[in-house]
Design an enzyme around this catalytic site. Structure first.
Site, mmCIF file in Angstrom:
data_model
loop_
_atom_site.group_PDB
_atom_site.id
_atom_site.type_symbol
_atom_site.label_atom_id
_atom_site.label_comp_id
_atom_site.label_asym_id
_atom_site.label_seq_id
_atom_site.Cartn_x
_atom_site.Cartn_y
_atom_site.Cartn_z
ATOM 1 N N LYS A 54 -13.965 -16.917 -27.957
ATOM 2 C CA LYS A 54 -13.280 -16.572 -29.203
ATOM 3 C C LYS A 54 -11.818 -16.951 -29.052
ATOM 4 O O LYS A 54 -11.034 -16.247 -28.413
ATOM 5 C CB LYS A 54 -13.376 -15.081 -29.536
ATOM 6 C CG LYS A 54 -12.889 -14.790 -30.976
ATOM 7 C CD LYS A 54 -12.387 -13.398 -31.191
ATOM 8 C CE LYS A 54 -10.928 -13.225 -30.904
ATOM 9 N NZ LYS A 54 -10.009 -13.946 -31.824
ATOM 10 N N GLU A 103 8.411 -6.916 -23.632
ATOM 11 C CA GLU A 103 8.183 -8.352 -23.776
ATOM 12 C C GLU A 103 8.514 -8.794 -25.197
ATOM 13 O O GLU A 103 7.904 -8.336 -26.163
ATOM 14 C CB GLU A 103 6.726 -8.682 -23.460
ATOM 15 C CG GLU A 103 6.422 -10.166 -23.488
ATOM 16 C CD GLU A 103 4.993 -10.475 -23.078
ATOM 17 O OE1 GLU A 103 4.780 -11.439 -22.332
ATOM 18 O OE2 GLU A 103 4.082 -9.743 -23.535
ATOM 19 N N GLU A 145 -5.439 -10.924 -18.291
ATOM 20 C CA GLU A 145 -4.141 -11.553 -18.047
ATOM 21 C C GLU A 145 -3.258 -11.150 -19.216
ATOM 22 O O GLU A 145 -3.450 -11.610 -20.336
ATOM 23 C CB GLU A 145 -4.303 -13.078 -17.938
ATOM 24 C CG GLU A 145 -3.134 -13.761 -17.239
ATOM 25 C CD GLU A 145 -2.074 -14.231 -18.212
ATOM 26 O OE1 GLU A 145 -1.090 -13.471 -18.418
ATOM 27 O OE2 GLU A 145 -2.227 -15.323 -18.768
ATOM 28 N N CYS A 161 3.936 -15.953 -21.342
ATOM 29 C CA CYS A 161 3.827 -14.622 -20.730
ATOM 30 C C CYS A 161 4.590 -14.528 -19.417
ATOM 31 O O CYS A 161 5.088 -13.465 -19.054
ATOM 32 C CB CYS A 161 2.362 -14.252 -20.522
ATOM 33 S SG CYS A 161 1.437 -15.436 -19.525
#
Length: 472
Positions: free
Chosen positions: A170, A379, A245, A279
């Site tokens: 997906k 973040e 992750e 990331c």
């Protein structure tokens, strides 16, 4: 582009069962590129059933047979690299120079790595009176993000297929277009029907149905920590392995004996790569208090040299962020940082004056950032760099580790042993010393809330294997 209404299931293009259409926007122009059909739980069920039927045959192939299929896929994908790069540039806004060199090239490299590993990896070994057999975990649900839309897919499907697993993918609905080109290559490569399938859809509907499907044996997810927690909970309820992750807030430590000009230049470029939508971005630059003013000036100069503009132009180094909501998120973080006492050095919340259209954010540097502040802890996922002073090596490590994340980082020093000592104390999964080159065979993954498990290389392959001991 024509609308995309089909998914790839059991070796064929099949019409989507879901009826919702989603407009796909070019973030540089804010124009609609095309529309895509969104999937449903019914599409997920068909894809998982296909993967389940294909599993017994694929799981019993030899490493040599699996390698032959991966080589064919690598070659089919490699022949499409320029087209893949252009599609990602239109869909994501990443500059063409980066999509060519990174977004479209690294996936081919990852496939090559796993082709090579299939020549050398020992799937069976003897330990005393036991034969240890490393078998595929089964049907894998692979859920991937929008910021590296092809690379992240290959980081999952290449090792899963090499291990003998079958896969239902997906991809993200934010940047979906490259997946159709990928599966054209899959069809050309001639993988057995059902070994690799994909369904597009939103996380709460299609993602949830895929993660919680009883015939899925493992989930591999890359995305936000919040969603990762939710997926981990669903997998825990089913006692199902999961690889996650997740987010990062990586620190780039520049020690006082480092080449400051080079370290700052490379650090700024790393923080702004892919418009900061990485990331592992070094979004916190830690510099000695004795050289702080000098480093801030250098960071300002490096940011001012970052060419922002049309991502189809070869001279552009930074394009827009991926969407309007993403731009608002980044701008909100900048406003919060200033309100909490950070000093705006360059950039900020205003659109670049010559770019009134598109989801552009100016390369932004903020100084005097409190290590406990929102900007230092959360973040941002945009081109925003926080510059933070430290007193000594111990203080630098303490600031770097003062985070719920632990994905990546950098250390700069003229003394290799000193840099290694600092790197060894950092709570993060991947550390670069003095701007070391990317290694697609090195394990990648995080400590703490940056995730569970590893991708790439042998470690990435082993995520999709389970051990059986046979005593004789």
């Amino acid at each position: 582009m024509p609308p995309y209404d089909q998914f790839f299931i059991e070796g064929s293009w099949v019409p989507a069962i879901g009826s919702e259409r989603l407009e796909v926007e070019n973030p540089a122009t804010e124009e609609t590129i095309t529309t895509v059909r969104m999937g449903s739980a019914g599409d997920v069920g068909a894809a998982v059933s296909a993967a389940r039927r294909a599993l017994p045959g694929w799981a019993t192939t030899t490493p040599e047979q699996r390698k032959a299929h991966l080589v064919a896929l690598r070659d089919a994908l490699g022949a499409r690299q320029q087209s893949l790069a252009e599609t990602i540039t239109a869909d994501l806004g990443c500059p063409i120079r980066l999509t060519t060199r990174i977004q479209a090239a690294l996936p081919v490299q990852v496939l090559s790595d796993y082709c090579d590993l299939l020549d050398s990896h020992r799937f069976t070994e003897t330990v005393r009176n036991s034969t240890i057999v490393h078998e595929p975990v089964g049907v894998v649900a692979a859920i991937t993000p929008w910021n590296y839309p092809l690379y992240q897919i290959l980081c999952k499907i290449a090792p899963a297929l090499a291990a003998g697993c079958t896969v239902v993918l997906k991809p993200s609905e934010v940047t979906p277009l490259v997946v159709w080109q990928l599966f054209e290559a899959v069809a050309e490569a001639g993988l057995p029907p059902g070994v690799l399938n994909f369904v597009l859809g939103r996380g709460p509907e299609v993602g949830e149905a895929l993660v919680d499907h009883p015939d899925v044996d493992m989930v591999s997810f890359t995305g936000s920590t919040a969603v990762g927690r939710h997926i981990g909970g669903l997998c825990g309820a089913r006692v199902r392995p999961v690889a996650l992750e997740l987010g990062g807030k990586s620190a780039n430590i520049i020690l006082e004996d480092a080449d400051l000009a080079t370290a700052v230049k490379v650090g700024v470029a790393n923080a702004f790569l892919n418009s900061g939508q990485t990331c592992s971005a070094w979004s916190r630059m830690l510099v000695p208090a004795s050289r702080y003013a000098e480093a801030v000036d250098m960071a300002e100069a490096a940011a001012s040299r970052t060419t922002v503009g049309d991502p189809t132009e070869e001279t552009t180094r930074m394009g827009p962020v991926a969407s309007g909501p993403q731009r608002k998120r980044v701008v909100d973080f900048i406003e919060t940082a200033v309100a909490e006492g950070a000093r705006l050095i360059t950039g900020g919340t205003a659109r670049p004056a010559d770019l009134p259209t598109g989801h552009y954010v100016a390369p932004t540097v903020l100084a005097d950032v409190d290590p406990e502040s929102t900007l230092a802890q959360e973040e941002v996922f945009g081109p925003v760099l926080a510059v933070i002073p430290f007193d000594d090596d111990h203080h630098a490590v303490a600031i770097a580790n003062n985070s719920r994340y632990g994905l990546a980082g950098g250390v700069w020093s003229a003394d290799r042993d000193r840099a290694l000592a600092v790197a060894g104390r950092l709570q993060a999964g991947s550390i670069d010393i003095n701007g070391a080159a990317y290694n697609s065979r090195a394990p990648f993954g995080g400590y703490k809330q940056s995730g569970l498990g590893r991708e790439l290389g042998v470690a990435g392959l082993e995520e999709f294997l389970q051990a059986k001991a046979i005593q004789q």
